[in-house]
Design a protein around this motif. Structure first.
Motif, PDB file in Angstrom:
ATOM      1  N   MET A 112      -0.553   1.143   5.396  1.00 14.10           N
ATOM      2  CA  MET A 112      -0.144   2.425   4.829  1.00 14.10           C
ATOM      3  C   MET A 112       0.393   2.254   3.410  1.00 14.10           C
ATOM      4  N   GLY A 113       0.082   3.223   2.567  1.00 15.51           N
ATOM      5  CA  GLY A 113       0.595   3.238   1.207  1.00 15.51           C
ATOM      6  C   GLY A 113       1.737   4.226   1.064  1.00 15.51           C
ATOM      7  N   THR A 114       2.664   3.930   0.187  1.00 14.54           N
ATOM      8  CA  THR A 114       3.741   4.848  -0.166  1.00 14.54           C
ATOM      9  C   THR A 114       4.268   4.434  -1.531  1.00 14.54           C
ATOM     10  N   LEU A 144      15.947   2.036   6.773  1.00 14.81           N
ATOM     11  CA  LEU A 144      15.447   0.708   7.116  1.00 14.81           C
ATOM     12  C   LEU A 144      14.492   0.748   8.311  1.00 14.81           C
ATOM     13  N   ALA A 145      14.639   1.754   9.154  1.00 13.75           N
ATOM     14  CA  ALA A 145      13.758   1.879  10.319  1.00 13.75           C
ATOM     15  C   ALA A 145      12.486   2.650  10.003  1.00 13.75           C
ATOM     16  N   SER A 146      12.352   3.151   8.761  1.00 20.61           N
ATOM     17  CA  SER A 146      11.286   4.101   8.441  1.00 20.61           C
ATOM     18  C   SER A 146      10.155   3.518   7.606  1.00 20.61           C
ATOM     19  N   ASN A 147       9.972   2.202   7.658  1.00 24.92           N
ATOM     20  CA  ASN A 147       8.790   1.622   7.011  1.00 24.92           C
ATOM     21  C   ASN A 147       7.547   2.310   7.577  1.00 24.92           C
ATOM     22  N   PRO A 148       6.702   2.909   6.735  1.00 32.45           N
ATOM     23  CA  PRO A 148       5.596   3.726   7.265  1.00 32.45           C
ATOM     24  C   PRO A 148       4.649   2.991   8.205  1.00 32.45           C
ATOM     25  N   ALA A 149       4.205   1.794   7.820  1.00 33.12           N
ATOM     26  CA  ALA A 149       3.268   1.062   8.678  1.00 33.12           C
ATOM     27  C   ALA A 149       3.943   0.642   9.976  1.00 33.12           C
ATOM     28  N   PHE A 156       2.878   3.791  18.473  1.00 33.29           N
ATOM     29  CA  PHE A 156       1.709   3.625  19.351  1.00 33.29           C
ATOM     30  C   PHE A 156       1.661   2.248  20.037  1.00 33.29           C
ATOM     31  N   ASN A 157       2.786   1.516  19.958  1.00 28.37           N
ATOM     32  CA  ASN A 157       2.902   0.212  20.643  1.00 28.37           C
ATOM     33  C   ASN A 157       1.797  -0.753  20.224  1.00 28.37           C
ATOM     34  N   LEU A 158       1.623  -0.901  18.929  1.00 25.25           N
ATOM     35  CA  LEU A 158       0.580  -1.768  18.391  1.00 25.25           C
ATOM     36  C   LEU A 158       1.192  -3.105  17.977  1.00 25.25           C
ATOM     37  N   ASP A 159       0.413  -4.171  18.103  1.00 27.35           N
ATOM     38  CA  ASP A 159       0.941  -5.478  17.715  1.00 27.35           C
ATOM     39  C   ASP A 159       0.006  -6.229  16.774  1.00 27.35           C
ATOM     40  N   GLY A 160      -0.913  -5.500  16.119  1.00 26.24           N
ATOM     41  CA  GLY A 160      -1.783  -6.125  15.130  1.00 26.24           C
ATOM     42  C   GLY A 160      -1.084  -6.242  13.783  1.00 26.24           C
ATOM     43  N   PRO A 161      -1.798  -6.641  12.740  1.00 26.66           N
ATOM     44  CA  PRO A 161      -1.190  -6.774  11.420  1.00 26.66           C
ATOM     45  C   PRO A 161      -0.701  -5.436  10.886  1.00 26.66           C
ATOM     46  N   THR A 162       0.432  -5.423  10.230  1.00 28.25           N
ATOM     47  CA  THR A 162       0.953  -4.212   9.595  1.00 28.25           C
ATOM     48  C   THR A 162       1.307  -4.527   8.150  1.00 28.25           C
ATOM     49  N   GLN A 163       1.002  -3.587   7.286  1.00 30.33           N
ATOM     50  CA  GLN A 163       1.323  -3.776   5.870  1.00 30.33           C
ATOM     51  C   GLN A 163       1.580  -2.418   5.235  1.00 30.33           C
ATOM     52  N   THR A 164       2.676  -2.314   4.509  1.00 29.61           N
ATOM     53  CA  THR A 164       2.943  -1.129   3.689  1.00 29.61           C
ATOM     54  C   THR A 164       2.722  -1.512   2.241  1.00 29.61           C
ATOM     55  N   ILE A 165       1.785  -0.824   1.599  1.00 38.40           N
ATOM     56  CA  ILE A 165       1.427  -1.122   0.214  1.00 38.40           C
ATOM     57  C   ILE A 165       2.166  -0.174  -0.717  1.00 38.40           C
ATOM     58  N   VAL A 166       2.886  -0.738  -1.660  1.00 38.96           N
ATOM     59  CA  VAL A 166       3.603   0.053  -2.658  1.00 38.96           C
ATOM     60  C   VAL A 166       3.027  -0.323  -4.013  1.00 38.96           C
ATOM     61  N   ASN A 167       1.974   0.362  -4.387  1.00 39.62           N
ATOM     62  CA  ASN A 167       1.249   0.060  -5.613  1.00 39.62           C
ATOM     63  C   ASN A 167       1.102   1.331  -6.445  1.00 39.62           C
ATOM     64  N   THR A 173      -5.121   4.698  -1.763  1.00 39.62           N
ATOM     65  CA  THR A 173      -6.489   4.200  -1.955  1.00 39.62           C
ATOM     66  C   THR A 173      -6.565   2.725  -1.596  1.00 39.62           C
ATOM     67  N   ASP A 174      -5.611   1.953  -2.091  1.00 36.27           N
ATOM     68  CA  ASP A 174      -5.601   0.517  -1.792  1.00 36.27           C
ATOM     69  C   ASP A 174      -5.414   0.250  -0.299  1.00 36.27           C
ATOM     70  N   ALA A 175      -4.604   1.071   0.360  1.00 35.05           N
ATOM     71  CA  ALA A 175      -4.363   0.848   1.787  1.00 35.05           C
ATOM     72  C   ALA A 175      -5.654   0.980   2.587  1.00 35.05           C
ATOM     73  N   ILE A 176      -6.479   1.956   2.249  1.00 36.86           N
ATOM     74  CA  ILE A 176      -7.762   2.115   2.945  1.00 36.86           C
ATOM     75  C   ILE A 176      -8.686   0.949   2.617  1.00 36.86           C
TER      76      ILE A 176
END
Length: 405
Positions: A112-114, A144-149, A156-167, A173-176
């Motif tokens: 996710m981007g923000t 601190l609990a509100s990181n978008p990714a 949704f109880n996901l455990d794959g890679p997560t990244q928040t892009i701040v660009n 666009t970069d997140a997609i």
């Protein structure tokens, strides 16, 4: 590489509407007007208008207040930025006909981007602290609990890679693009990608101090443009490998054909006058897609309504993509910062699948210094590929190319 990645679902919340269908209905009806901010007040003698989300507090009562409707009760204390991201992700999963339970035991990534991500919305806390008081830490814990990714992954109880892009304004666009690269590299079975950002008093004041904010509705690419209007919202797409889903199963299915990203490092806020960074990003996206400029049917431009940004974009389009229709949708949504690239990518996908593009809201007078001008009316198109691109602070540029299956 990217052409093996499909967009199978989309979700969107912005000033135009609380769903993608509502937003597009209003866009093609050419509806959209900013108003003075209601989330905060300032001492400015001019009330610079913004594009607020319908009932921007995200109340869970009423059809026009849908954010918390999509968010589990344990996450409804999060910032609006995080909750909008969750809501758009839930809409996108529903659009892709995927139940959250279907994600169990799958490698599901979230990118996710923000930009500000509401980091500066706790001014009451800082004011109290500066005055020598002892404010409670709840606002800080909430942030601190509100990181978008991470918020979406937790919802949704996901455990794959997560990244928040701040660009900066290229974040969505970069997140997609980054999310698509995870699938292309077989790091995930599915990726939730997009951007989210809410209106913020500090951001509002900051853009005014830069003197690039219009005190009337913005006019992208117009000869009389004076600056941007800020907005808020979230856009999220579901990305899946081509072989996992029939490309004809759903009207929203398009390929992520190409992605490019480049930084010209010219200035903190202004794009390089010759547009070299944007040219590099577009050429990279074209190369990755194996398309030629002639294959692109239309361009959803960044189009903020600022003098230099619009000038650079028109220069690049004239040189690299001549005679290709282009438009800006910020006259409908405002500049949603870290969400802009994702929301505009979704608008591009919708226009591509429906073969119609909107007028560039706010444009009426051709710039005599430019050889080209944007679309002035809604118009039908006949094409198989389209581009959405972003020009951001810090010289960051990003481009996505989508194609029909």
């Amino acid at each position: 590489m990217y052409r093996q990645v499909m967009v199978t679902g989309m979700g969107c919340i912005c000033a135009l509407g609380t769903s993608l269908d509502q937003s597009m209905k209003n866009m093609f009806a050419n509806i959209g007007a900013p108003e003075p901010p209601i989330q905060f007040s300032t001492d400015h003698p001019i009330q610079y208008p913004v594009f607020s989300l319908p009932n921007s507090l995200g109340s869970d009562s009423g059809e026009s207040q849908p954010v918390n409707h999509w968010v589990s009760k344990q996450n409804q204390y999060l910032t609006l930025t995080a909750r909008m991201g969750i809501a758009a992700a839930a809409q996108a999963l529903e659009d892709a006909r995927i139940h959250p339970k279907d994600l169990r035991h799958k490698r599901v990534g979230v990118c996710m981007g923000t930009t500000v991500g509401c980091a500066l919305n706790n001014d009451s806390f800082y004011i109290q602290y500066k005055q020598g008081n002892d404010p409670g830490m709840d606002p800080i814990k909430r942030f601190l609990a509100s990181n978008p990714a991470d918020s979406i992954a937790r919802e949704f109880n996901l455990d794959g890679p997560t990244q928040t892009i701040v660009n900066a304004c290229a974040s969505g666009t970069d997140a997609i693009g980054v999310g698509a690269s995870w699938l292309a590299a077989d790091l995930c079975d599915l990726v939730i990608a997009g951007g989210t950002d809410e209106l913020c008093k500090v951001t509002y004041n900051g853009f005014i101090s830069l003197m690039i904010t219009d005190n009337a509705p913005c006019k992208p690419f117009d000869a009389n443009r004076k600056g941007l209007n800020l907005g808020e919202g979230s856009g999220v797409v579901i990305l899946e490998p081509l072989h996992k889903k029939s490309p004809l199963k759903d009207r929203n299915n398009c390929r992520v054909a190409g992605y490019g990203s480049a930084c010209d490092a010219y200035h903190l806020t202004a794009p390089k006058p010759d547009g070299q960074g944007l040219k590099t990003a577009i050429n990279q996206a074209l190369f990755n897609s194996s398309f030629t400029p002639e294959d692109i049917g239309f361009i959803n431009a960044h189009g903020t309504g600022t003098q230099e940004n619009d000038k650079v974009e028109m220069t690049v389009f004239e040189q690299l993509l001549p005679r290709i229709p282009f438009f800006s949708t910020k006259g409908y949504t405002g500049h949603t910062l870290g969400a802009a690239g994702a929301i505009e990518a979704i608008f591009t996908l919708y226009s591509l699948t429906h073969q119609i593009i909107p007028k560039s809201m706010g444009f009426s007078t051709r710039d005599p210094k430019a050889a080209i001008s944007p679309v002035e009316n809604n118009q039908a198109v006949s094409c198989t590929a389209a581009m959405s691109q972003s020009v951001a602070f810090g010289g960051n540029n990003a481009a996505l190319i989508f194609s029909l299956p």
